[in-house]
Design a protein around this motif. Structure first.
Motif, short mmCIF file in Angstrom:
data_model
loop_
_atom_site.label_atom_id
_atom_site.label_comp_id
_atom_site.label_asym_id
_atom_site.label_seq_id
_atom_site.Cartn_x
_atom_site.Cartn_y
_atom_site.Cartn_z
N LEU A 150 0.89 -1.18 -0.02
CA LEU A 150 -0.10 -0.04 0.06
C LEU A 150 0.80 1.26 -0.03
O LEU A 150 2.04 1.38 0.65
N TYR A 151 0.69 2.39 -1.06
CA TYR A 151 1.54 3.51 -0.94
C TYR A 151 0.34 4.62 -0.68
O TYR A 151 -0.43 4.65 -1.54
N ASP A 152 0.53 5.66 -0.12
CA ASP A 152 -0.31 6.75 0.05
C ASP A 152 0.67 7.88 -0.52
O ASP A 152 1.57 8.44 -0.19
N TYR A 153 -0.15 8.47 -1.53
CA TYR A 153 0.51 9.44 -2.49
C TYR A 153 0.07 10.86 -1.63
O TYR A 153 -0.95 11.02 -1.51
N ALA A 154 0.94 11.67 -1.81
CA ALA A 154 0.89 12.83 -0.89
C ALA A 154 0.10 13.95 -1.71
O ALA A 154 -0.46 14.83 -1.25
N ARG A 201 -16.42 8.05 -0.13
CA ARG A 201 -16.37 8.41 1.13
C ARG A 201 -17.19 8.10 2.01
O ARG A 201 -18.40 8.36 1.80
N VAL A 215 -4.24 9.71 -9.29
CA VAL A 215 -4.70 9.79 -8.04
C VAL A 215 -5.50 10.94 -7.81
O VAL A 215 -5.16 12.13 -8.42
N CYS A 245 -14.68 7.53 -6.51
CA CYS A 245 -14.03 7.38 -5.31
C CYS A 245 -15.05 7.31 -4.25
O CYS A 245 -16.17 8.13 -4.50
N ARG A 277 -7.92 13.76 -5.55
CA ARG A 277 -8.43 14.25 -4.17
C ARG A 277 -10.02 14.36 -4.11
O ARG A 277 -10.43 15.10 -5.03
N TYR A 309 0.95 8.95 -11.79
CA TYR A 309 2.20 8.51 -11.21
C TYR A 309 2.54 7.31 -11.97
O TYR A 309 1.66 6.31 -12.30
#
Length: 109
Positions: free
Chosen positions: A4-8, A104, A37, A102, A39, A13
């Protein structure tokens, strides 16, 4: 293995995966792809005080699909800002899906 990688920050990418032979440390196979990715701007309102028996409008934003459910499962709605008339302290759960797919989840009590 699970990685798992969390992109800032949002963006596109390049992601690479390489499989190695443990015995020789040589690359056996590899693949690369691009990931986008996003937001999410989806959110529900802040918690609020509602007087028993008073009509109240819940509010969520930033989505294209909404799914509200009360903790007792009596209330359900697919509206962005549905009205409720609680008879007791109640928690409302909302699932918001944005235009990118996405999801939420949030609560309002």
């Amino acid at each position: 293995a699970f990685i798992l990688y969390d992109y800032a920050a949002p963006g596109t990418y390049r992601v690479s995966l390489k499989a190695f032979d443990r015995g020789t440390c040589s690359v056996v196979d590899s693949v690369a792809t691009f990931v986008r990715v996003f937001r999410t701007e989806a959110k529900a309102q802040e918690d609020d005080r509602i007087c028993e028996g008073t009509r109240y409008q819940l509010n969520a934003q930033g989505g294209v699909l909404y799914s509200w459910l009360s903790a007792d499962s009596v209330f359900r709605s697919s509206l962005q800002s549905p009205f409720v008339t609680p008879t007791d302290s109640t928690v409302y759960y909302v699932t918001i899906t944005d235009g990118n797919g996405c999801v939420r989840k949030d609560t309002v009590s």
